[in-house]
Design a protein around this motif. Structure first.
Motif, PDB file in Angstrom:
ATOM      1  N   UNK A  68      -2.412  -2.195  12.889  1.00  0.00           N
ATOM      2  CA  UNK A  68      -2.123  -1.135  11.918  1.00  0.00           C
ATOM      3  C   UNK A  68      -2.291   0.242  12.547  1.00  0.00           C
ATOM      4  N   UNK A  69      -3.370   0.379  13.343  1.00  0.00           N
ATOM      5  CA  UNK A  69      -3.590   1.667  14.010  1.00  0.00           C
ATOM      6  C   UNK A  69      -2.425   1.988  14.950  1.00  0.00           C
ATOM      7  N   UNK A  70      -2.035   0.969  15.727  1.00  0.00           N
ATOM      8  CA  UNK A  70      -0.932   1.193  16.662  1.00  0.00           C
ATOM      9  C   UNK A  70       0.378   1.450  15.928  1.00  0.00           C
ATOM     10  N   UNK A  71       0.590   0.730  14.829  1.00  0.00           N
ATOM     11  CA  UNK A  71       1.845   0.848  14.095  1.00  0.00           C
ATOM     12  C   UNK A  71       1.966   2.166  13.355  1.00  0.00           C
ATOM     13  N   UNK A  72       0.861   2.597  12.733  1.00  0.00           N
ATOM     14  CA  UNK A  72       0.901   3.788  11.879  1.00  0.00           C
ATOM     15  C   UNK A  72       0.769   5.084  12.677  1.00  0.00           C
ATOM     16  N   UNK A  73      -0.010   5.054  13.742  1.00  0.00           N
ATOM     17  CA  UNK A  73      -0.334   6.290  14.453  1.00  0.00           C
ATOM     18  C   UNK A  73       0.382   6.384  15.799  1.00  0.00           C
ATOM     19  N   UNK A  74       0.166   5.393  16.617  1.00  0.00           N
ATOM     20  CA  UNK A  74       0.590   5.513  18.012  1.00  0.00           C
ATOM     21  C   UNK A  74       2.091   5.340  18.174  1.00  0.00           C
ATOM     22  N   UNK A  75       2.615   4.232  17.677  1.00  0.00           N
ATOM     23  CA  UNK A  75       4.021   3.914  17.932  1.00  0.00           C
ATOM     24  C   UNK A  75       4.969   4.960  17.343  1.00  0.00           C
ATOM     25  N   UNK A  76       4.817   5.365  16.060  1.00  0.00           N
ATOM     26  CA  UNK A  76       5.724   6.410  15.549  1.00  0.00           C
ATOM     27  C   UNK A  76       5.591   7.738  16.290  1.00  0.00           C
ATOM     28  N   UNK A  77       4.383   8.023  16.767  1.00  0.00           N
ATOM     29  CA  UNK A  77       4.176   9.299  17.449  1.00  0.00           C
ATOM     30  C   UNK A  77       4.949   9.392  18.747  1.00  0.00           C
ATOM     31  N   UNK A  78       5.217   8.242  19.360  1.00  0.00           N
ATOM     32  CA  UNK A  78       5.947   8.255  20.624  1.00  0.00           C
ATOM     33  C   UNK A  78       7.345   8.823  20.440  1.00  0.00           C
ATOM     34  N   UNK A  79       7.956   8.558  19.291  1.00  0.00           N
ATOM     35  CA  UNK A  79       9.322   9.065  19.056  1.00  0.00           C
ATOM     36  C   UNK A  79       9.361  10.567  18.820  1.00  0.00           C
ATOM     37  N   UNK A 110       6.937  16.937  18.324  1.00  0.00           N
ATOM     38  CA  UNK A 110       7.040  17.445  16.960  1.00  0.00           C
ATOM     39  C   UNK A 110       6.965  16.273  15.999  1.00  0.00           C
ATOM     40  N   UNK A 111       7.163  16.549  14.742  1.00  0.00           N
ATOM     41  CA  UNK A 111       7.141  15.500  13.721  1.00  0.00           C
ATOM     42  C   UNK A 111       8.073  14.354  14.129  1.00  0.00           C
ATOM     43  N   UNK A 112       7.545  13.151  14.316  1.00  0.00           N
ATOM     44  CA  UNK A 112       8.400  12.056  14.811  1.00  0.00           C
ATOM     45  C   UNK A 112       9.470  11.602  13.834  1.00  0.00           C
ATOM     46  N   UNK A 113       9.382  12.039  12.587  1.00  0.00           N
ATOM     47  CA  UNK A 113      10.362  11.621  11.585  1.00  0.00           C
ATOM     48  C   UNK A 113      11.514  12.623  11.443  1.00  0.00           C
ATOM     49  N   UNK A 114      11.547  13.624  12.277  1.00  0.00           N
ATOM     50  CA  UNK A 114      12.647  14.589  12.243  1.00  0.00           C
ATOM     51  C   UNK A 114      13.830  14.071  13.064  1.00  0.00           C
ATOM     52  N   UNK A 115      15.013  14.497  12.648  1.00  0.00           N
ATOM     53  CA  UNK A 115      16.235  14.210  13.396  1.00  0.00           C
ATOM     54  C   UNK A 115      16.531  15.388  14.312  1.00  0.00           C
ATOM     55  N   UNK A 116      16.834  15.102  15.564  1.00  0.00           N
ATOM     56  CA  UNK A 116      17.039  16.158  16.555  1.00  0.00           C
ATOM     57  C   UNK A 116      18.499  16.195  17.006  1.00  0.00           C
ATOM     58  N   UNK A 117      19.073  17.414  16.994  1.00  0.00           N
ATOM     59  CA  UNK A 117      20.456  17.612  17.419  1.00  0.00           C
ATOM     60  C   UNK A 117      20.484  18.675  18.509  1.00  0.00           C
ATOM     61  N   UNK A 118      21.089  18.337  19.607  1.00  0.00           N
ATOM     62  CA  UNK A 118      21.132  19.249  20.757  1.00  0.00           C
ATOM     63  C   UNK A 118      22.365  20.143  20.702  1.00  0.00           C
ATOM     64  N   UNK A 119      22.151  21.416  21.084  1.00  0.00           N
ATOM     65  CA  UNK A 119      23.241  22.391  21.135  1.00  0.00           C
ATOM     66  C   UNK A 119      23.156  23.125  22.465  1.00  0.00           C
ATOM     67  N   UNK A 120      24.257  23.206  23.174  1.00  0.00           N
ATOM     68  CA  UNK A 120      24.297  23.918  24.449  1.00  0.00           C
ATOM     69  C   UNK A 120      24.412  25.422  24.210  1.00  0.00           C
ATOM     70  N   UNK A 121      23.590  26.194  24.912  1.00  0.00           N
ATOM     71  CA  UNK A 121      23.640  27.665  24.839  1.00  0.00           C
ATOM     72  C   UNK A 121      24.284  28.265  26.076  1.00  0.00           C
ATOM     73  N   UNK A 122      24.906  27.445  26.896  1.00  0.00           N
ATOM     74  CA  UNK A 122      25.527  27.929  28.124  1.00  0.00           C
ATOM     75  C   UNK A 122      26.804  28.709  27.814  1.00  0.00           C
ATOM     76  N   UNK A 123      27.166  29.603  28.723  1.00  0.00           N
ATOM     77  CA  UNK A 123      28.406  30.378  28.584  1.00  0.00           C
ATOM     78  C   UNK A 123      29.585  29.462  28.906  1.00  0.00           C
ATOM     79  N   UNK A 124      30.569  29.468  28.014  1.00  0.00           N
ATOM     80  CA  UNK A 124      31.727  28.596  28.191  1.00  0.00           C
ATOM     81  C   UNK A 124      33.029  29.369  28.020  1.00  0.00           C
ATOM     82  N   UNK A 125      34.098  28.796  28.569  1.00  0.00           N
ATOM     83  CA  UNK A 125      35.426  29.393  28.467  1.00  0.00           C
ATOM     84  C   UNK A 125      36.293  28.571  27.533  1.00  0.00           C
ATOM     85  N   UNK A 126      37.172  29.279  26.828  1.00  0.00           N
ATOM     86  CA  UNK A 126      38.215  28.612  26.050  1.00  0.00           C
ATOM     87  C   UNK A 126      39.556  29.172  26.477  1.00  0.00           C
TER      88      UNK A 126
END
Length: 312
Positions: A68-79, A110-126
């Motif tokens: 229970x300790x591993x399931x509730x605390x440790x394992x979710x925290x890894x994500x 951060x909060x392991x239950x959050x969804x993370x979306x990556x956005x590039x801040x690099x300079x780009x050409x169109x």
């Protein structure tokens, strides 16, 4: 529509969080082991706790607590661990709500239950497609542009538009078309009428401002926008080329005539001031005619020596 504004997200240094999570896991294991050892000491030396309680019931219970300790605390925290590269941001969403953006490069937790979306801040050409439109005078032209841009507000780029890259492409082509119909391709007098070909720097600045106004909603900054291709459409290209050539010839002739008239006027003034010869009106007209023919002729003139009098 709800407008999203970028805010910094709550986060913890990833290495610190890793040490804390490992400490919790070690503490849970030590607690289970200490409990087993304590019970065995109470029940008697050499008697196993699992055997005393009719099998593995106590061991199963202790294993359940440890699990229970591993399931509730440790394992979710890894994500909750994630990394951010330079010139990159991570947008965090918790239970359908935007909770912040991480822009600092490094290893974070951060909060392991959050969804993370990556956005590039690099300079780009169109690079826009080659567009065929009518200019301000109705002439069909081909026009294209290159736009230098970068994302400055990750939240707007993710939540205020559906696909910000597609949005940039469509809005850029729309701005280019609006630019083309506002100005003529070419103008005979650039001082009175601005044209696409005559004022490239002003056209680039106008296009940049137009694009910035359109892309502000997507959290995009336009660094530069310039025309990469500008030409008449093939069906009128030859006709317009001849018109430009005729205009150039006329302008060249005008400059030649103006220069020739100035040279003749200067010659007559110097002859009169220095009293080289006294010319009547008819002789002046003949001299002006000869000088203008010599100065404005396309071919080399052949001199003719008059050995007689002007009147015979």
């Amino acid at each position: 529509m709800e407008r999203i504004k970028e805010i910094p997200a709550s986060k913890v240094n990833g290495f610190v969080a890793l040490i804390v999570i490992l400490a919790i896991a070690v503490f849970g294991g030590w607690l289970a082991w200490s409990t087993i050892q304590g019970l065995e000491a109470v029940l008697g030396r050499g008697i196993r706790v699992a055997d005393f309680f009719l099998g593995d019931e106590l061991a199963a219970e202790l294993g359940a607590w440890l699990g229970a300790i591993l399931l509730v605390v440790v394992i979710p925290s890894v994500s909750g661990f994630f990394t951010v590269e330079p010139n990159e941001s991570v947008v965090l969403v918790f239970l359908g709500r935007y909770v912040g953006t991480v822009k600092e490069a490094g290893f974070w937790w951060t909060n392991p239950f959050t969804t993370r979306r990556r956005v590039s801040l690099r300079v780009r050409n169109f690079n826009s497609k080659l567009l065929k439109v009518n200019d301000a005078q109705g002439s069909p032209i081909e026009i294209a542009a290159v736009v230098v841009w970068q994302v400055v507000d990750s939240a707007k780029s993710k939540f205020d538009v559906d696909d910000y890259e597609e949005f940039i492409a469509i809005q850029s082509e729309t701005a280019i078309r609006a630019l083309a119909i506002r100005y003529p391709y070419d103008a005979p007098d650039e001082s009175s009428i601005s044209s696409l070909r005559g004022i490239p720097d002003e056209i680039a600045l106008f296009l940049q401002k137009e694009l910035q106004a359109r892309l502000e909603v997507a959290g995009v900054e336009v660094l530069e926008a310039r025309l990469s291709h500008l030409a008449y459409a093939p069906e009128i290209a030859q006709v317009m080329l001849r018109r430009q050539q005729a205009r150039a010839i006329i302008d060249a002739r005008r400059q030649i005539v103006e220069g020739a008239v100035g040279m003749v006027d200067e010659a007559l003034k110097r002859i009169s001031e220095q009293q080289i010869v006294d010319l009547d009106e008819e002789r002046k007209a003949a001299m002006i005619n000869n000088l203008l023919v010599v100065l404005t002729s396309d071919q080399n003139t052949q001199p003719v020596v008059n050995t007689g009098s002007l009147y015979t």
